[in-house]
Design a protein around this motif. Structure first.
Motif, PDB file in Angstrom:
ATOM      1  N   LEU A 198      79.416  41.410  41.112  1.00 31.39           N
ATOM      2  CA  LEU A 198      79.342  41.788  39.518  1.00 31.39           C
ATOM      3  C   LEU A 198      77.795  42.826  40.000  1.00 31.39           C
ATOM      4  CD1 LEU A 198      80.010  38.427  37.092  1.00 31.39           C
ATOM      5  CD2 LEU A 198      81.030  41.119  36.891  1.00 31.39           C
ATOM      6  N   ALA A 199      76.961  42.029  40.464  1.00 30.11           N
ATOM      7  CA  ALA A 199      75.847  43.143  41.242  1.00 30.11           C
ATOM      8  C   ALA A 199      76.233  43.940  42.134  1.00 30.11           C
ATOM      9  CB  ALA A 199      74.935  42.092  42.597  1.00 30.11           C
ATOM     10  N   GLY A 200      76.938  43.988  42.258  1.00 27.12           N
ATOM     11  CA  GLY A 200      78.041  45.547  43.278  1.00 27.12           C
ATOM     12  C   GLY A 200      78.280  46.300  42.292  1.00 27.12           C
ATOM     13  N   PHE A 201      78.731  45.836  41.370  1.00 26.82           N
ATOM     14  CA  PHE A 201      79.171  46.640  40.471  1.00 26.82           C
ATOM     15  C   PHE A 201      77.872  47.109  39.175  1.00 26.82           C
ATOM     16  CE2 PHE A 201      83.819  45.399  41.319  1.00 26.82           C
ATOM     17  CZ  PHE A 201      84.231  46.930  41.376  1.00 26.82           C
ATOM     18  N   GLY A 202      76.637  46.716  39.047  1.00 27.88           N
ATOM     19  CA  GLY A 202      75.580  46.858  38.178  1.00 27.88           C
ATOM     20  C   GLY A 202      75.542  45.967  36.828  1.00 27.88           C
ATOM     21  N   VAL A 203      76.239  44.869  36.619  1.00 25.86           N
ATOM     22  CA  VAL A 203      76.512  44.540  35.299  1.00 25.86           C
ATOM     23  C   VAL A 203      75.397  43.500  36.003  1.00 25.86           C
ATOM     24  CG1 VAL A 203      77.945  42.620  34.386  1.00 25.86           C
ATOM     25  CG2 VAL A 203      78.982  44.507  34.918  1.00 25.86           C
ATOM     26  N   LEU A 204      75.076  43.013  37.219  1.00 22.46           N
ATOM     27  CA  LEU A 204      74.331  42.203  37.204  1.00 22.46           C
ATOM     28  C   LEU A 204      73.000  42.839  38.413  1.00 22.46           C
ATOM     29  CD1 LEU A 204      76.032  38.698  37.941  1.00 22.46           C
ATOM     30  CD2 LEU A 204      75.478  39.090  35.886  1.00 22.46           C
ATOM     31  N   ASP A 205      71.790  41.939  38.232  1.00 22.41           N
ATOM     32  CA  ASP A 205      70.874  42.729  39.465  1.00 22.41           C
ATOM     33  C   ASP A 205      70.774  41.047  40.238  1.00 22.41           C
ATOM     34  OD1 ASP A 205      70.037  44.832  37.978  1.00 22.41           O
ATOM     35  OD2 ASP A 205      68.495  44.102  36.195  1.00 22.41           O
ATOM     36  N   GLN A 206      70.527  41.323  41.003  1.00 20.89           N
ATOM     37  CA  GLN A 206      70.093  40.911  42.004  1.00 20.89           C
ATOM     38  C   GLN A 206      69.117  40.788  42.888  1.00 20.89           C
ATOM     39  OE1 GLN A 206      73.223  40.475  45.135  1.00 20.89           O
ATOM     40  NE2 GLN A 206      72.791  39.062  45.955  1.00 20.89           N
ATOM     41  N   ASP A 207      68.550  39.396  43.359  1.00 20.59           N
ATOM     42  CA  ASP A 207      67.011  39.168  44.099  1.00 20.59           C
ATOM     43  C   ASP A 207      67.273  38.084  44.725  1.00 20.59           C
ATOM     44  OD1 ASP A 207      64.846  39.232  44.411  1.00 20.59           O
ATOM     45  OD2 ASP A 207      63.751  39.067  43.138  1.00 20.59           O
ATOM     46  N   GLY A 208      67.671  38.698  46.048  1.00 20.47           N
ATOM     47  CA  GLY A 208      67.198  37.437  47.027  1.00 20.47           C
ATOM     48  C   GLY A 208      69.299  37.273  46.811  1.00 20.47           C
ATOM     49  N   HIS A 209      68.902  34.897  46.588  1.00 19.93           N
ATOM     50  CA  HIS A 209      69.989  34.480  45.619  1.00 19.93           C
ATOM     51  C   HIS A 209      69.817  34.136  44.176  1.00 19.93           C
ATOM     52  CE1 HIS A 209      71.101  33.505  50.237  1.00 19.93           C
ATOM     53  NE2 HIS A 209      69.667  33.381  50.463  1.00 19.93           N
ATOM     54  N   THR A 210      68.724  35.613  43.696  1.00 14.21           N
ATOM     55  CA  THR A 210      68.895  34.704  42.411  1.00 14.21           C
ATOM     56  C   THR A 210      69.527  36.000  41.786  1.00 14.21           C
ATOM     57  OG1 THR A 210      66.502  33.349  42.342  1.00 14.21           O
ATOM     58  CG2 THR A 210      67.060  34.975  40.148  1.00 14.21           C
ATOM     59  N   PHE A 211      70.198  35.681  40.596  1.00 17.09           N
ATOM     60  CA  PHE A 211      70.827  36.875  39.541  1.00 17.09           C
ATOM     61  C   PHE A 211      70.678  36.961  38.210  1.00 17.09           C
ATOM     62  CE2 PHE A 211      73.597  35.456  42.597  1.00 17.09           C
ATOM     63  CZ  PHE A 211      74.385  36.782  43.825  1.00 17.09           C
ATOM     64  N   GLY A 258      81.364  31.511  31.745  1.00 20.46           N
ATOM     65  CA  GLY A 258      80.102  31.540  31.427  1.00 20.46           C
ATOM     66  C   GLY A 258      78.817  31.740  31.425  1.00 20.46           C
ATOM     67  N   VAL A 259      79.276  32.531  32.481  1.00 19.02           N
ATOM     68  CA  VAL A 259      78.275  33.064  33.133  1.00 19.02           C
ATOM     69  C   VAL A 259      77.700  34.555  32.395  1.00 19.02           C
ATOM     70  CG1 VAL A 259      77.803  34.730  35.031  1.00 19.02           C
ATOM     71  CG2 VAL A 259      79.139  33.653  35.740  1.00 19.02           C
ATOM     72  N   PHE A 260      77.696  35.110  31.759  1.00 21.42           N
ATOM     73  CA  PHE A 260      77.116  36.010  30.987  1.00 21.42           C
ATOM     74  C   PHE A 260      75.946  35.116  30.200  1.00 21.42           C
ATOM     75  CE2 PHE A 260      80.425  38.934  31.558  1.00 21.42           C
ATOM     76  CZ  PHE A 260      79.540  39.345  33.059  1.00 21.42           C
ATOM     77  N   ALA A 261      76.896  34.250  29.557  1.00 22.39           N
ATOM     78  CA  ALA A 261      75.705  33.511  28.035  1.00 22.39           C
ATOM     79  C   ALA A 261      74.688  32.418  28.656  1.00 22.39           C
ATOM     80  CB  ALA A 261      76.812  32.612  27.382  1.00 22.39           C
ATOM     81  N   ARG A 262      74.804  31.755  30.140  1.00 22.47           N
ATOM     82  CA  ARG A 262      74.129  31.193  30.783  1.00 22.47           C
ATOM     83  C   ARG A 262      72.781  32.687  31.395  1.00 22.47           C
ATOM     84  NH1 ARG A 262      70.089  30.846  33.308  1.00 22.47           N
ATOM     85  NH2 ARG A 262      68.847  29.166  34.471  1.00 22.47           N
ATOM     86  N   LEU A 263      73.647  34.122  31.980  1.00 17.09           N
ATOM     87  CA  LEU A 263      72.496  34.662  32.338  1.00 17.09           C
ATOM     88  C   LEU A 263      71.196  35.266  31.141  1.00 17.09           C
ATOM     89  CD1 LEU A 263      74.190  35.777  35.374  1.00 17.09           C
ATOM     90  CD2 LEU A 263      72.484  33.769  35.448  1.00 17.09           C
ATOM     91  N   LEU A 264      71.898  35.110  30.026  1.00 13.56           N
ATOM     92  CA  LEU A 264      71.051  35.886  28.847  1.00 13.56           C
ATOM     93  C   LEU A 264      70.058  34.683  28.594  1.00 13.56           C
ATOM     94  CD1 LEU A 264      73.936  36.660  25.847  1.00 13.56           C
ATOM     95  CD2 LEU A 264      72.064  38.354  27.117  1.00 13.56           C
ATOM     96  N   GLN A 265      70.199  33.091  29.023  1.00 12.75           N
ATOM     97  CA  GLN A 265      68.754  32.490  29.118  1.00 12.75           C
ATOM     98  C   GLN A 265      67.799  33.116  29.644  1.00 12.75           C
ATOM     99  OE1 GLN A 265      70.657  28.837  29.017  1.00 12.75           O
ATOM    100  NE2 GLN A 265      72.110  28.929  27.050  1.00 12.75           N
ATOM    101  N   GLY A 266      67.888  33.581  31.272  1.00 11.95           N
ATOM    102  CA  GLY A 266      67.130  33.861  32.187  1.00 11.95           C
ATOM    103  C   GLY A 266      67.948  33.715  33.833  1.00 11.95           C
ATOM    104  N   PRO A 267      67.446  34.359  34.923  1.00 16.88           N
ATOM    105  CA  PRO A 267      68.223  34.280  36.422  1.00 16.88           C
ATOM    106  C   PRO A 267      68.563  32.997  36.843  1.00 16.88           C
ATOM    107  CG  PRO A 267      66.255  35.682  36.034  1.00 16.88           C
ATOM    108  CD  PRO A 267      66.301  34.616  34.838  1.00 16.88           C
ATOM    109  N   ALA A 268      69.333  33.088  37.666  1.00 18.57           N
ATOM    110  CA  ALA A 268      69.519  31.938  37.859  1.00 18.57           C
ATOM    111  C   ALA A 268      70.724  32.184  39.745  1.00 18.57           C
ATOM    112  CB  ALA A 268      70.229  31.246  37.289  1.00 18.57           C
ATOM    113  N   THR A 269      70.335  31.336  40.921  1.00 21.64           N
ATOM    114  CA  THR A 269      71.076  31.189  41.760  1.00 21.64           C
ATOM    115  C   THR A 269      72.740  31.116  41.468  1.00 21.64           C
ATOM    116  OG1 THR A 269      70.339  29.246  41.746  1.00 21.64           O
ATOM    117  CG2 THR A 269      68.921  30.650  43.105  1.00 21.64           C
ATOM    118  N   ALA A 270      73.319  31.451  42.423  1.00 21.53           N
ATOM    119  CA  ALA A 270      74.721  30.648  42.184  1.00 21.53           C
ATOM    120  C   ALA A 270      75.054  29.268  42.479  1.00 21.53           C
ATOM    121  CB  ALA A 270      75.402  31.722  43.073  1.00 21.53           C
ATOM    122  N   GLY A 271      73.606  28.987  43.105  1.00 19.27           N
ATOM    123  CA  GLY A 271      74.031  27.256  42.722  1.00 19.27           C
ATOM    124  C   GLY A 271      73.393  26.682  41.666  1.00 19.27           C
TER     125      GLY A 271
END
Length: 115
Positions: free
Chosen positions: A42-55, A9-22
Motif C-alpha cells: 500500500l505504501a508502494g502505491f502511495g495509499v500509505l506513507d512509510q517512515d521506517g517501520h511505521t505506516f 481494518g487497516v484504514f480505520a485503525r490508521l485514521l486514528q494515527g500511525p502504527a507499525t505492522a506489528g
C-alpha cells in the motif's frame, strides 16, 4: 489489496494515527508478516506513507477512507474483494462472449447484500 486492507481494518485503525505492522497485527489480529507485506505494498502505491517501520494513511487518501467524509468509498472497497471471480472470468467473456451475473448470491447471504 485495497479491499483486503479495508476488510481487515487497516484504514480505520490508521485514521486514528500511525502504527507499525506489528501494532496493527496486535490490534486487528491478522499475522504480522502478512500485515507488513500489505502495508508495504500500500505504501508502494502511495495509499500509505512509510517512515521506517511505521505506516500512516497518506493525507490525500483520508477523504475517501474516512467514514465521516461525504466522499467515503470504504464500503465499495470492502465489496471489491468479491469482484475477483468476475475478473478471473473476464478473458473468457472477452474471447467467447457472455456475462457474469453479479446478483447471483442468494437473498439469505445477508453479509453479501449488506456490502
Amino acid at each position: 489489496m485495497l479491499g483486503t486492507a479495508q476488510r481487515v481494518g487497516v484504514f480505520a485503525r490508521l485514521l486514528q494515527g500511525p502504527a507499525t505492522a506489528g501494532r496493527l497485527a496486535e490490534e486487528l489480529e491478522p499475522q504480522v508478516a502478512g500485515t507488513r507485506l500489505l502495508c508495504e505494498n500500500l505504501a508502494g502505491f502511495g495509499v500509505l506513507d512509510q517512515d521506517g517501520h511505521t505506516f500512516a494513511l497518506a493525507h490525500r487518501e483520508r477523504k475517501g477512507l474516512d467514514p465521516e467524509s461525504s466522499t467515503y468509498i470504504g464500503t465499495w472497497l470492502e465489496h471489491s474483494v468479491t469482484y475477483w471471480p468476475w475478473y478471473g472470468d473476464l478473458e473468457r467473456i472477452v474471447r467467447e462472449g457472455g456475462s457474469f451475473e453479479i446478483h447471483r448470491e442468494p437473498a439469505e447471504d445477508a453479509e453479501y447484500w449488506r456490502v
